[in-house]
Design a protein around this motif. Structure first.
Motif, short mmCIF file in Angstrom:
data_model
loop_
_atom_site.label_atom_id
_atom_site.label_comp_id
_atom_site.label_asym_id
_atom_site.label_seq_id
_atom_site.Cartn_x
_atom_site.Cartn_y
_atom_site.Cartn_z
N HIS A 19 0.90 -1.35 -0.02
CA HIS A 19 -0.11 0.08 -0.04
C HIS A 19 0.91 1.16 -0.17
N ARG A 20 0.32 2.47 -0.27
CA ARG A 20 1.00 3.66 -0.06
C ARG A 20 1.60 3.92 1.10
N CYS A 21 2.87 4.14 1.02
CA CYS A 21 3.45 4.68 2.69
C CYS A 21 3.00 6.00 2.87
N ALA A 22 2.49 6.15 4.25
CA ALA A 22 1.95 7.19 4.78
C ALA A 22 2.98 8.08 5.28
N TYR A 23 4.22 7.85 5.16
CA TYR A 23 5.39 8.50 5.49
C TYR A 23 6.18 9.29 4.37
N LEU A 24 6.41 8.68 3.45
CA LEU A 24 7.47 8.86 2.53
C LEU A 24 6.71 9.02 1.15
N ASP A 25 6.92 10.18 0.35
CA ASP A 25 6.11 10.01 -1.02
C ASP A 25 6.94 9.43 -1.74
N GLY A 26 6.10 8.57 -2.38
CA GLY A 26 6.47 7.58 -3.76
C GLY A 26 6.94 6.27 -3.39
N LYS A 27 7.00 6.01 -1.93
CA LYS A 27 7.35 4.60 -1.47
C LYS A 27 5.94 3.92 -1.40
N ARG A 28 6.44 2.62 -1.27
CA ARG A 28 5.21 1.51 -1.07
C ARG A 28 5.40 0.83 0.04
N ALA A 29 4.42 0.31 0.83
CA ALA A 29 4.91 -0.31 2.25
C ALA A 29 3.96 -1.54 2.49
N PRO A 63 5.70 -2.13 10.81
CA PRO A 63 6.03 -2.11 9.38
C PRO A 63 7.16 -3.34 8.84
N ASN A 64 6.84 -3.71 7.63
CA ASN A 64 7.63 -5.01 6.99
C ASN A 64 7.87 -4.66 5.67
N CYS A 65 8.57 -3.43 5.29
CA CYS A 65 8.94 -3.04 3.96
C CYS A 65 9.91 -3.75 3.33
N PRO A 66 10.03 -4.56 2.33
CA PRO A 66 11.27 -5.47 1.80
C PRO A 66 12.52 -4.31 1.46
N CYS A 68 13.06 -0.97 2.73
CA CYS A 68 12.94 -0.05 3.41
C CYS A 68 13.05 -0.14 4.87
N ARG A 69 13.93 0.55 5.78
CA ARG A 69 14.19 0.46 7.08
C ARG A 69 13.78 1.55 7.74
N GLN A 70 13.05 2.44 7.35
CA GLN A 70 13.04 3.97 7.84
C GLN A 70 12.24 4.22 9.22
N CYS A 71 11.30 3.03 9.14
CA CYS A 71 10.24 3.09 10.52
C CYS A 71 11.10 2.42 11.59
N TYR A 208 7.24 5.01 25.04
CA TYR A 208 7.23 4.42 23.67
C TYR A 208 6.55 5.54 22.89
N LEU A 209 7.48 5.84 21.74
CA LEU A 209 6.99 6.83 20.73
C LEU A 209 6.49 6.33 19.47
N GLY A 210 6.30 4.96 19.23
CA GLY A 210 5.96 4.63 18.09
C GLY A 210 7.26 4.44 17.18
N TYR A 211 7.09 4.95 15.78
CA TYR A 211 8.13 4.87 15.00
C TYR A 211 8.82 6.47 14.49
N TRP A 212 10.05 6.28 14.88
CA TRP A 212 10.77 7.24 14.19
C TRP A 212 11.23 7.06 12.65
N VAL A 213 10.96 8.16 11.96
CA VAL A 213 11.21 8.04 10.66
C VAL A 213 12.07 9.16 10.12
N PRO A 214 13.50 8.99 9.98
CA PRO A 214 14.48 9.97 9.87
C PRO A 214 13.96 10.99 8.55
N GLU A 215 13.73 10.50 7.66
CA GLU A 215 13.41 11.02 6.41
C GLU A 215 12.07 11.84 6.23
N CYS A 216 11.44 11.74 7.41
CA CYS A 216 10.10 12.17 7.47
C CYS A 216 10.06 13.45 8.30
#
Length: 246
Positions: A19-29, A63-66, A68-71, A208-216
């Motif tokens: 599905h469309r990534c909620a954090y990074l434009d153009g990425k699939r998740a 998250p389990n994106c093949p 990407c490990r941004q989350c 616990y803050l959930g997922y840190w996404v460095p590029e978002c």
């Protein structure tokens, strides 16, 4: 969704469709979900959150994106937390201005109205923009989790809500929203600092803050609370403060 070949103990995991990534434009998740038909409980959740999982409504996922490990799961060591100068300023300036009430997470008309105004201001084109009353209640709570809505008031005006799961080893920040007209008060920062203090009050070691996404940009703020730990390659790794002048 199809079963994933990996399991956590006896827990069956299912992999979502792409599905469309909620954090990074153009990425699939993709995400891994605990079997939605399995009975869930707080002990199960408490074990899985320490393996990088997260709760959204009734679901426990990560998250389990093949490609990407941004989350990256992130938690704050509250007893060792050292606020930056700007964080100290926000806390010292505003801690006496607000009163806080706690109630079980669920539908509250005033909370939902504030949530809608926040989403329309901050994320008008996002997936949450069309959230209904039922959708809001299903998002913040579940039938099995111990979840609270901490409501922040200035005099009698509701200005922020921090939806939080109460764990044996800490608090998990589910979602925080605030009056968009009061952005100058840095309410997001204040609510997070308040949750740190609430952990200390309850003698809980982690927030616990959930997922840190460095590029978002919208998610990168989480790394500003130090020291913290990030979950990398199956273990929690400590990140210490590097610049004490900030």
């Amino acid at each position: 969704m199809r079963p994933d070949t990996r399991q956590s103990g006896t827990i069956q995991l299912y992999q979502s469709a792409e599905h469309r990534c909620a954090y990074l434009d153009g990425k699939r998740a993709r995400s891994l979900f605990v079997d939605p038909y399995r009975a869930k409980s707080m002990p199960l959740y408490e074990a899985l959150i320490d393996q990088g999982f997260r709760r959204s409504g009734e679901f426990i996922y990560r998250p389990n994106c093949p490609d990407c490990r941004q989350c990256i799961p992130l938690r704050i060591a509250v007893d060792e937390f050292k606020p930056r100068r700007i964080q100290r300023r926000i806390w010292n300036r505003q801690q006496a201005l607000f009163r806080v009430t706690e109630q079980a997470a669920g539908f509250d008309p005033a909370h939902y109205d504030l949530f809608r105004r926040y989403i329309q201001s901050r994320h008008p084109n996002g997936e949450m923009a069309a959230t209904t009353e039922d959708g809001y209640a299903q998002f913040i709570s579940s039938s099995w989790s111990l979840s609270s809505s901490f409501a922040f008031y200035q005099d009698d005006k509701l200005i922020a809500v921090a939806v939080t799961d109460i764990l044996r080893q800490g608090l998990s920040a589910v979602y925080t929203f605030f009056d968009p007209e009061l952005a100058r008060l840095s309410l997001g920062v204040f609510c997070l600092l308040w949750q740190i203090e609430e952990c200390k009050r309850r003698r809980l070691p982690w927030l616990y803050l959930g997922y840190w996404v460095p590029e978002c940009r919208k998610m990168s703020y989480k790394s500003q609370y130090l020291p913290h730990e990030i979950f990398i390659n199956g273990k929690w790794v400590r990140v210490q403060e590097t610049d004490k002048s900030e």
